[in-house]
Design a protein around this motif. Structure first.
Motif, mmCIF file in Angstrom:
data_model
loop_
_atom_site.group_PDB
_atom_site.id
_atom_site.type_symbol
_atom_site.label_atom_id
_atom_site.label_comp_id
_atom_site.label_asym_id
_atom_site.label_seq_id
_atom_site.Cartn_x
_atom_site.Cartn_y
_atom_site.Cartn_z
ATOM 1 N N LEU A 179 0.740 -1.283 0.003
ATOM 2 C CA LEU A 179 0.126 0.142 0.042
ATOM 3 C C LEU A 179 0.989 1.178 -0.020
ATOM 4 C CD1 LEU A 179 -2.767 1.317 -0.008
ATOM 5 C CD2 LEU A 179 -2.589 1.191 2.706
ATOM 6 N N VAL A 180 1.824 1.313 0.786
ATOM 7 C CA VAL A 180 2.819 2.355 0.950
ATOM 8 C C VAL A 180 3.698 2.577 -0.581
ATOM 9 C CG1 VAL A 180 5.032 3.313 1.737
ATOM 10 C CG2 VAL A 180 3.288 2.235 3.358
ATOM 11 N N GLY A 181 3.796 1.348 -1.316
ATOM 12 C CA GLY A 181 4.421 1.610 -2.493
ATOM 13 C C GLY A 181 3.428 2.180 -3.551
ATOM 14 N N VAL A 182 2.397 1.795 -3.480
ATOM 15 C CA VAL A 182 1.133 2.115 -4.439
ATOM 16 C C VAL A 182 1.014 3.789 -4.225
ATOM 17 C CG1 VAL A 182 -1.284 2.284 -4.872
ATOM 18 C CG2 VAL A 182 -0.206 0.052 -4.659
ATOM 19 N N LEU A 183 0.957 4.174 -3.112
ATOM 20 C CA LEU A 183 0.499 5.675 -2.581
ATOM 21 C C LEU A 183 1.763 6.403 -3.007
ATOM 22 C CD1 LEU A 183 -1.216 5.271 0.824
ATOM 23 C CD2 LEU A 183 -2.016 5.493 -1.530
ATOM 24 N N ALA A 184 3.162 6.005 -2.983
ATOM 25 C CA ALA A 184 4.239 6.742 -3.096
ATOM 26 C C ALA A 184 4.687 6.693 -4.665
ATOM 27 C CB ALA A 184 5.434 6.219 -2.331
ATOM 28 N N GLY A 185 3.819 5.704 -5.604
ATOM 29 C CA GLY A 185 4.095 5.723 -6.827
ATOM 30 C C GLY A 185 5.412 4.894 -7.003
ATOM 31 N N ALA A 186 5.869 3.989 -6.046
ATOM 32 C CA ALA A 186 7.189 3.123 -6.418
ATOM 33 C C ALA A 186 7.063 2.037 -7.049
ATOM 34 C CB ALA A 186 7.770 2.984 -5.090
ATOM 35 N N VAL A 187 5.578 1.465 -7.166
ATOM 36 C CA VAL A 187 5.285 0.186 -7.580
ATOM 37 C C VAL A 187 4.265 0.404 -8.779
ATOM 38 C CG1 VAL A 187 5.824 -1.234 -5.632
ATOM 39 C CG2 VAL A 187 3.354 -0.319 -6.053
ATOM 40 N N GLU A 188 4.171 -0.689 -9.693
ATOM 41 C CA GLU A 188 3.379 -0.553 -10.794
ATOM 42 C C GLU A 188 1.910 -0.809 -10.221
ATOM 43 O OE1 GLU A 188 4.321 -3.234 -13.886
ATOM 44 O OE2 GLU A 188 6.389 -2.016 -14.385
ATOM 45 N N VAL A 189 0.856 -0.175 -10.964
ATOM 46 C CA VAL A 189 -0.578 -0.243 -10.462
ATOM 47 C C VAL A 189 -1.617 -0.710 -11.859
ATOM 48 C CG1 VAL A 189 -0.287 0.897 -8.529
ATOM 49 C CG2 VAL A 189 -0.937 2.273 -10.547
ATOM 50 N N HIS A 190 -2.355 -1.065 -11.410
ATOM 51 C CA HIS A 190 -3.375 -1.501 -12.464
ATOM 52 C C HIS A 190 -4.914 -1.248 -11.742
ATOM 53 C CE1 HIS A 190 -4.733 -5.560 -11.530
ATOM 54 N NE2 HIS A 190 -3.401 -5.687 -10.972
ATOM 55 N N GLY A 191 -5.880 -1.094 -12.628
ATOM 56 C CA GLY A 191 -7.039 -1.375 -12.311
ATOM 57 C C GLY A 191 -8.045 -0.095 -13.148
ATOM 58 N N PRO A 192 -9.243 -0.058 -12.961
ATOM 59 C CA PRO A 192 -10.422 0.766 -13.632
ATOM 60 C C PRO A 192 -9.850 2.376 -13.477
ATOM 61 C CG PRO A 192 -11.276 0.047 -11.711
ATOM 62 C CD PRO A 192 -9.996 -0.502 -11.594
ATOM 63 N N GLY A 193 -10.335 3.042 -14.311
ATOM 64 C CA GLY A 193 -10.048 4.491 -13.961
ATOM 65 C C GLY A 193 -10.635 5.334 -15.473
ATOM 66 N N VAL A 194 -9.996 6.464 -15.651
ATOM 67 C CA VAL A 194 -10.364 7.465 -16.617
ATOM 68 C C VAL A 194 -8.852 7.888 -17.584
ATOM 69 C CG1 VAL A 194 -12.305 8.342 -15.652
ATOM 70 C CG2 VAL A 194 -10.020 9.365 -15.305
ATOM 71 N N LYS A 195 -9.415 7.770 -18.750
ATOM 72 C CA LYS A 195 -8.295 8.262 -19.935
ATOM 73 C C LYS A 195 -8.531 9.734 -20.372
ATOM 74 C CE LYS A 195 -6.162 6.921 -23.972
ATOM 75 N NZ LYS A 195 -6.027 6.075 -25.199
ATOM 76 N N LEU A 196 -7.632 10.488 -20.208
ATOM 77 C CA LEU A 196 -7.959 12.147 -20.605
ATOM 78 C C LEU A 196 -6.976 12.342 -21.615
ATOM 79 C CD1 LEU A 196 -9.424 14.707 -20.544
ATOM 80 C CD2 LEU A 196 -8.054 15.286 -18.294
ATOM 81 N N VAL A 197 -7.171 12.615 -22.815
ATOM 82 C CA VAL A 197 -6.311 13.176 -23.668
ATOM 83 C C VAL A 197 -6.532 14.609 -23.846
ATOM 84 C CG1 VAL A 197 -5.503 12.680 -26.198
ATOM 85 C CG2 VAL A 197 -6.296 11.060 -25.046
ATOM 86 N N VAL A 198 -5.314 15.449 -23.818
ATOM 87 C CA VAL A 198 -5.529 17.035 -23.956
ATOM 88 C C VAL A 198 -4.284 17.179 -24.979
ATOM 89 C CG1 VAL A 198 -4.943 19.107 -22.772
ATOM 90 C CG2 VAL A 198 -5.829 17.306 -21.562
ATOM 91 N N ASN A 199 -5.024 17.900 -26.188
ATOM 92 C CA ASN A 199 -4.123 18.296 -27.470
ATOM 93 C C ASN A 199 -4.245 19.745 -27.516
ATOM 94 O OD1 ASN A 199 -2.205 17.951 -29.414
ATOM 95 N ND2 ASN A 199 -3.433 16.738 -30.542
ATOM 96 N N ASP A 200 -3.100 20.447 -28.307
ATOM 97 C CA ASP A 200 -3.206 21.662 -28.521
ATOM 98 C C ASP A 200 -4.208 21.956 -29.920
ATOM 99 O OD1 ASP A 200 -0.960 22.386 -27.118
ATOM 100 O OD2 ASP A 200 0.456 21.951 -28.780
ATOM 101 N N ALA A 201 -4.639 23.149 -29.812
ATOM 102 C CA ALA A 201 -5.752 23.591 -30.978
ATOM 103 C C ALA A 201 -4.955 23.392 -32.233
ATOM 104 C CB ALA A 201 -6.208 24.903 -30.877
ATOM 105 N N LYS A 202 -6.019 23.038 -33.190
ATOM 106 C CA LYS A 202 -5.503 22.543 -34.617
ATOM 107 C C LYS A 202 -4.878 23.742 -35.117
ATOM 108 C CE LYS A 202 -8.840 19.020 -35.771
ATOM 109 N NZ LYS A 202 -9.954 18.858 -36.839
ATOM 110 N N ALA A 203 -5.392 25.101 -35.025
ATOM 111 C CA ALA A 203 -4.708 26.282 -35.575
ATOM 112 C C ALA A 203 -3.455 26.662 -35.134
ATOM 113 C CB ALA A 203 -5.523 27.240 -35.418
ATOM 114 N N SER A 204 -2.897 25.972 -34.087
ATOM 115 C CA SER A 204 -1.853 26.317 -33.423
ATOM 116 C C SER A 204 -0.725 25.637 -33.969
ATOM 117 C CB SER A 204 -1.554 25.953 -31.812
ATOM 118 O OG SER A 204 -2.089 24.538 -31.759
ATOM 119 N N GLY A 205 -0.861 24.708 -34.839
ATOM 120 C CA GLY A 205 0.150 23.819 -35.583
ATOM 121 C C GLY A 205 0.123 24.195 -37.087
#
Length: 303
Positions: A139-165
């Protein structure tokens, strides 16, 4: 005959026509004698006295010596430049070789640092597993980010505006000015990540970079850095947690509304989806240099 005075006959002479330039006599005189007579006479006397070239033997020898000295200086300078040219070229090549050697040495050291970091991370994970006992270590490893984790969640993709490229052959980072409002900035990603944490995320990563309590999101020039590593858009944020609840709470939060405002006003592209299974890597290394564990409560509990 009564004499009357006889007048001599009047002899008619041809009338002489005036010169066309008679009225321009002063101008003609100035043009014909541009140099005053006194000045011209003085210049003639000086030229006759000097003669243009030295007359005496001593003067001639001085002139010859000056010419020889000038030629000698030019010859010596040319010879010295010809001699020094190979030396300068050799020094330049040696300097280039030293730069290449030092660059290779720096690359080797960087590779060694990465290997040591990976080794430290692996040892930390092993230590957490061995000292886990009833699962507290994991649990400490999960909370500290020291170990790999898996499970359900969300995926958020953020990208620049088309005109900016448009100005950089499709790459927004090559367009003019990082201050372009159609480009994602570091503070935008900071608000996104903080909003996910606040909405109940248990583990978060950006483009494969696991975030911990020590992670920093900032800008350096035209790049967004996460733990001093540059990211390239689009920015894919993975957050492990209660998928449906996490998505709903984030969209209703102030940071979710902020992201919607960026989309509506500046054309920032976003896509949020609920995922049934996500895998997040461990953080490269979790190093604490200042903070120390508080052992007072532990000692009181064992006494």
């Amino acid at each position: 005959m009564c004499g009357m005075p006889q007048h001599p006959p009047v002899r008619s002479t041809p009338t002489r026509l005036p010169r066309p330039d008679a009225s321009m006599s002063l101008l003609n005189n100035v043009m014909d004698h541009s140099l005053d007579d006194g000045y011209a006479e003085a210049a003639a006397r000086k030229q006759a006295a000097d003669g243009g070239l030295p007359k005496t033997l001593r003067a001639k020898l001085g002139l010859a010596a000056g010419l020889v000295l000038a030629a000698l200086v030019v010859t010596v300078g040319a010879a010295q430049a010809r001699v020094e040219a190979p030396v300068v070229a050799k020094e330049r090549e040696e300097l280039i070789d030293r730069i290449n050697e030092e660059t290779e040495a720096a690359d080797r050291l960087e590779d060694s640092v990465d290997e040591l970091r990976d080794d430290v991370s692996a040892r930390q994970r092993e230590a957490l597993k061995e000292s886990g006992g009833n699962g507290r270590g994991e649990l400490v490893g999960v909370l500290a980010g020291a170990v790999e984790v898996h499970g359900p969640g969300v995926k958020l993709v953020v990208n620049d505006a088309k005109a900016s490229g448009a100005g950089g052959e499709g790459d927004p980072r090559q367009s003019s000015g990082f201050s372009d409002t159609g480009r994602v900035r570091d503070r935008d990603m900071q608000r996104v990540v903080n909003g996910l944490w606040e909405s109940g995320a248990e583990a978060v990563s950006i483009n494969g970079q696991r975030l911990t309590a020590l992670s920093a999101i900032r800008a350096a020039g035209d790049a967004i850095l996460v733990d001093n590593k540059p990211l390239v858009p689009p920015y894919t944020v993975l957050a492990v947690g209660d998928g449906e609840g996490l998505s709903r709470r984030f969209q209703d939060s102030a940071d979710g509304l902020y992201l919607d405002a960026l989309k509506e006003n500046f054309g920032i592209r976003t896509a949020l989806s609920v995922e049934g299974e996500l895998k997040l890597p461990a953080a490269p290394s979790v190093t604490v240099r200042t903070a120390q564990p508080n052992t007072e409560n532990t000692e009181k509990g064992t006494s």
